[in-house]
Write a protein that holds these residues in place. Sequence first.
Motif, PDB file in Angstrom:
ATOM      1  N   GLU A  21       0.948  -1.334   0.073  1.00 41.20           N
ATOM      2  CA  GLU A  21      -0.001   0.013   0.070  1.00 41.20           C
ATOM      3  C   GLU A  21       0.908   1.226   0.033  1.00 41.20           C
ATOM      4  O   GLU A  21       0.400   2.233  -0.292  1.00 41.20           O
ATOM      5  CB  GLU A  21      -0.779   0.073   1.285  1.00 41.20           C
ATOM      6  N   ARG A  22       2.096   1.067   0.143  1.00 44.79           N
ATOM      7  CA  ARG A  22       3.144   2.212   0.531  1.00 44.79           C
ATOM      8  C   ARG A  22       3.542   2.516  -1.278  1.00 44.79           C
ATOM      9  O   ARG A  22       4.695   2.631  -1.417  1.00 44.79           O
ATOM     10  CB  ARG A  22       4.116   2.323   1.346  1.00 44.79           C
ATOM     11  N   THR A  23       2.548   3.126  -1.808  1.00 44.24           N
ATOM     12  CA  THR A  23       2.912   3.611  -3.240  1.00 44.24           C
ATOM     13  C   THR A  23       3.855   4.684  -3.469  1.00 44.24           C
ATOM     14  O   THR A  23       4.354   4.705  -4.634  1.00 44.24           O
ATOM     15  CB  THR A  23       1.691   3.754  -4.098  1.00 44.24           C
ATOM     16  N   GLY A  24       4.221   5.148  -2.460  1.00 43.99           N
ATOM     17  CA  GLY A  24       5.129   6.498  -2.846  1.00 43.99           C
ATOM     18  C   GLY A  24       6.668   5.935  -2.707  1.00 43.99           C
ATOM     19  O   GLY A  24       7.625   6.719  -2.715  1.00 43.99           O
ATOM     20  N   LEU A  25       6.877   4.673  -2.053  1.00 42.29           N
ATOM     21  CA  LEU A  25       8.293   4.125  -2.047  1.00 42.29           C
ATOM     22  C   LEU A  25       9.117   4.223  -3.054  1.00 42.29           C
ATOM     23  O   LEU A  25       8.642   4.004  -4.309  1.00 42.29           O
ATOM     24  CB  LEU A  25       8.038   2.733  -1.382  1.00 42.29           C
ATOM     25  N   ARG A  26      10.264   4.602  -2.938  1.00 43.66           N
ATOM     26  CA  ARG A  26      11.509   4.797  -3.849  1.00 43.66           C
ATOM     27  C   ARG A  26      12.459   3.674  -3.779  1.00 43.66           C
ATOM     28  O   ARG A  26      12.872   3.215  -4.683  1.00 43.66           O
ATOM     29  CB  ARG A  26      12.104   5.967  -3.873  1.00 43.66           C
ATOM     30  N   LEU A  65       7.507  -7.769 -11.801  1.00 46.26           N
ATOM     31  CA  LEU A  65       8.480  -6.879 -11.640  1.00 46.26           C
ATOM     32  C   LEU A  65       8.998  -6.161 -12.951  1.00 46.26           C
ATOM     33  O   LEU A  65       9.287  -4.876 -13.072  1.00 46.26           O
ATOM     34  CB  LEU A  65       9.960  -7.747 -11.435  1.00 46.26           C
ATOM     35  N   GLY A  66       8.489  -6.761 -14.177  1.00 45.27           N
ATOM     36  CA  GLY A  66       8.609  -5.998 -15.275  1.00 45.27           C
ATOM     37  C   GLY A  66       7.862  -4.990 -15.418  1.00 45.27           C
ATOM     38  O   GLY A  66       7.813  -3.978 -16.158  1.00 45.27           O
ATOM     39  N   GLU A  67       6.647  -4.728 -14.526  1.00 48.68           N
ATOM     40  CA  GLU A  67       5.845  -3.623 -14.503  1.00 48.68           C
ATOM     41  C   GLU A  67       6.334  -2.626 -13.790  1.00 48.68           C
ATOM     42  O   GLU A  67       5.580  -1.335 -13.847  1.00 48.68           O
ATOM     43  CB  GLU A  67       4.284  -3.965 -14.031  1.00 48.68           C
ATOM     44  N   LEU A  68       7.474  -2.768 -13.045  1.00 43.80           N
ATOM     45  CA  LEU A  68       7.848  -1.519 -12.424  1.00 43.80           C
ATOM     46  C   LEU A  68       8.921  -0.430 -13.136  1.00 43.80           C
ATOM     47  O   LEU A  68      10.078  -0.598 -13.052  1.00 43.80           O
ATOM     48  CB  LEU A  68       8.636  -2.257 -10.972  1.00 43.80           C
ATOM     49  N   ARG A  69       8.115   0.269 -13.923  1.00 45.81           N
ATOM     50  CA  ARG A  69       8.970   0.907 -15.026  1.00 45.81           C
ATOM     51  C   ARG A  69       9.747   1.933 -14.309  1.00 45.81           C
ATOM     52  O   ARG A  69      10.547   2.568 -15.035  1.00 45.81           O
ATOM     53  CB  ARG A  69       7.926   1.621 -16.041  1.00 45.81           C
ATOM     54  N   GLY A  70       9.445   2.414 -12.862  1.00 52.19           N
ATOM     55  CA  GLY A  70      10.343   3.364 -12.364  1.00 52.19           C
ATOM     56  C   GLY A  70      11.580   2.734 -11.850  1.00 52.19           C
ATOM     57  O   GLY A  70      12.561   3.540 -11.133  1.00 52.19           O
ATOM     58  N   LEU A  71      11.613   1.494 -11.820  1.00 55.75           N
ATOM     59  CA  LEU A  71      12.987   0.716 -11.479  1.00 55.75           C
ATOM     60  C   LEU A  71      14.251   1.154 -12.292  1.00 55.75           C
ATOM     61  O   LEU A  71      14.375   0.186 -13.325  1.00 55.75           O
ATOM     62  CB  LEU A  71      12.913  -0.800 -11.292  1.00 55.75           C
ATOM     63  N   THR A  72      14.756   2.092 -12.046  1.00 54.72           N
ATOM     64  CA  THR A  72      15.812   2.579 -12.955  1.00 54.72           C
ATOM     65  C   THR A  72      17.320   2.409 -12.421  1.00 54.72           C
ATOM     66  O   THR A  72      18.294   2.579 -13.107  1.00 54.72           O
ATOM     67  CB  THR A  72      15.500   4.298 -13.436  1.00 54.72           C
ATOM     68  N   ARG A  73      17.279   2.068 -11.067  1.00 55.67           N
ATOM     69  CA  ARG A  73      18.723   2.067 -10.447  1.00 55.67           C
ATOM     70  C   ARG A  73      19.246   0.814 -10.150  1.00 55.67           C
ATOM     71  O   ARG A  73      20.048   0.139 -10.856  1.00 55.67           O
ATOM     72  CB  ARG A  73      18.724   3.063  -9.371  1.00 55.67           C
ATOM     73  N   GLU A  94      15.314   0.970 -18.561  1.00 53.77           N
ATOM     74  CA  GLU A  94      16.017   1.980 -17.911  1.00 53.77           C
ATOM     75  C   GLU A  94      16.944   1.678 -16.637  1.00 53.77           C
ATOM     76  O   GLU A  94      17.613   2.467 -16.111  1.00 53.77           O
ATOM     77  CB  GLU A  94      15.379   3.168 -17.476  1.00 53.77           C
ATOM     78  N   LEU A  95      16.785   0.112 -16.199  1.00 49.24           N
ATOM     79  CA  LEU A  95      17.567  -0.247 -15.228  1.00 49.24           C
ATOM     80  C   LEU A  95      18.970  -0.072 -15.229  1.00 49.24           C
ATOM     81  O   LEU A  95      19.345  -0.635 -16.380  1.00 49.24           O
ATOM     82  CB  LEU A  95      17.133  -1.447 -14.646  1.00 49.24           C
ATOM     83  N   ALA A  96      19.911   0.279 -14.326  1.00 51.20           N
ATOM     84  CA  ALA A  96      21.098   0.508 -14.586  1.00 51.20           C
ATOM     85  C   ALA A  96      21.997  -0.731 -13.956  1.00 51.20           C
ATOM     86  O   ALA A  96      23.047  -0.968 -14.622  1.00 51.20           O
ATOM     87  CB  ALA A  96      21.800   1.705 -13.812  1.00 51.20           C
ATOM     88  N   TYR A  97      21.255  -1.348 -13.025  1.00 54.15           N
ATOM     89  CA  TYR A  97      22.215  -2.513 -12.213  1.00 54.15           C
ATOM     90  C   TYR A  97      21.295  -3.566 -12.162  1.00 54.15           C
ATOM     91  O   TYR A  97      20.204  -3.487 -11.543  1.00 54.15           O
ATOM     92  CB  TYR A  97      22.783  -1.804 -10.997  1.00 54.15           C
ATOM     93  N   LEU A  98      21.776  -4.821 -12.547  1.00 55.93           N
ATOM     94  CA  LEU A  98      21.060  -6.092 -12.114  1.00 55.93           C
ATOM     95  C   LEU A  98      22.011  -7.137 -11.605  1.00 55.93           C
ATOM     96  O   LEU A  98      23.101  -7.246 -12.028  1.00 55.93           O
ATOM     97  CB  LEU A  98      20.435  -6.502 -13.329  1.00 55.93           C
ATOM     98  N   ASN A  99      21.653  -7.486 -10.465  1.00 55.54           N
ATOM     99  CA  ASN A  99      22.577  -8.746  -9.669  1.00 55.54           C
ATOM    100  C   ASN A  99      21.752  -9.847  -9.632  1.00 55.54           C
ATOM    101  O   ASN A  99      20.640 -10.060  -8.727  1.00 55.54           O
ATOM    102  CB  ASN A  99      22.888  -8.405  -8.426  1.00 55.54           C
ATOM    103  N   ASP A 114      16.839  -6.500 -24.301  1.00 53.57           N
ATOM    104  CA  ASP A 114      16.077  -5.280 -24.085  1.00 53.57           C
ATOM    105  C   ASP A 114      16.398  -4.386 -23.188  1.00 53.57           C
ATOM    106  O   ASP A 114      15.684  -3.211 -22.996  1.00 53.57           O
ATOM    107  CB  ASP A 114      14.531  -5.740 -24.106  1.00 53.57           C
ATOM    108  N   MET A 115      17.063  -4.853 -22.270  1.00 57.02           N
ATOM    109  CA  MET A 115      17.494  -3.747 -20.947  1.00 57.02           C
ATOM    110  C   MET A 115      18.587  -2.807 -21.204  1.00 57.02           C
ATOM    111  O   MET A 115      19.558  -3.090 -20.740  1.00 57.02           O
ATOM    112  CB  MET A 115      17.806  -4.768 -19.629  1.00 57.02           C
ATOM    113  N   ALA A 116      18.385  -1.920 -22.069  1.00 52.84           N
ATOM    114  CA  ALA A 116      19.384  -1.334 -22.783  1.00 52.84           C
ATOM    115  C   ALA A 116      19.785  -0.338 -21.881  1.00 52.84           C
ATOM    116  O   ALA A 116      20.960   0.268 -22.164  1.00 52.84           O
ATOM    117  CB  ALA A 116      18.692  -0.406 -23.824  1.00 52.84           C
ATOM    118  N   GLY A 117      19.293  -0.039 -20.540  1.00 52.19           N
ATOM    119  CA  GLY A 117      19.999   0.768 -19.561  1.00 52.19           C
ATOM    120  C   GLY A 117      20.898   0.354 -18.836  1.00 52.19           C
ATOM    121  O   GLY A 117      21.848   1.002 -17.998  1.00 52.19           O
ATOM    122  N   LEU A 118      21.414  -1.015 -18.890  1.00 50.23           N
ATOM    123  CA  LEU A 118      22.175  -1.750 -18.136  1.00 50.23           C
ATOM    124  C   LEU A 118      23.452  -1.192 -18.213  1.00 50.23           C
ATOM    125  O   LEU A 118      24.195  -1.128 -19.305  1.00 50.23           O
ATOM    126  CB  LEU A 118      21.994  -3.194 -17.986  1.00 50.23           C
TER     127      LEU A 118
END
Length: 242
Positions: A21-26, A65-73, A94-99, A114-118
């Motif tokens: 419910e905490r939709t403002g989380l970054r 997880l693929g719907e979290l388009r704000g996931l950029t870092r 736009e995700l920069a780091y994936l582990n 397709d993860m062009a931002g990595l």
Amino acid sequence: MTDVLNLWKADLGEVPEDVWERTGLRVLILADNGLTHLSPAIRRLQRLHTLDLGHNQLAEAPRELGELRGLTRYLYLHDNRLTRLPPELGRLDELAYLNVGENRIAELPPEIGDMAGLVELRAQHNELAGLPESIGRLGRLRELWLRGNRIAALPATFSALTQLRHLELRDSALESVPEPLRALPLLRHLDLRSNRLRGIPDWIAELPSLEKLDLRWNGFEERGDELRPLQALRERGCAVLT
């Protein structure tokens, strides 16, 4: 900070419903909680730019997880029990780091391309026998960590990773230095420890940015044809370890 929720080692077992419910989380940190599954409700957290799910017991990563388009870092999925990655991760362009290290993943999905931002991809200690052809589309990639897999060759498209600086292929199944590396002008650190290399190609000395080449524990002797390119690298200041 109300936009950061750190539940690291909170002994949760399961994520409380009110978290979704905490939709403002970054930033959401759920590492080391014994989690075995995640609710599809995670899709509600559209403002997340960082998600840490490392050190849990997840057998699968939810396709939501693929719907979290704000996931950029940062997205941490390491040290779980994953055997595959959902193709929907490819939407995170736009995700920069994936582990995804320390899992049981047998192959990366084609959608990884397709993860062009990595900028950094970590997939060490899995069960990868190779990489998909689509890896060559990661034009921003600077670091690739693949230690402890079963990789015996790299696809020809690997030569398109012209921004790559660091490549770790330690503890793999390589019998020769992969030819596509020849086209990487910015490669600085190349770790080929504990492979099955039988020799070193002359072109290794032509890599213009190489600063460190680690060849230890391969079994070949540095002599004759192998000596010339390695000596050329040393003469220009590259650290060569054999």
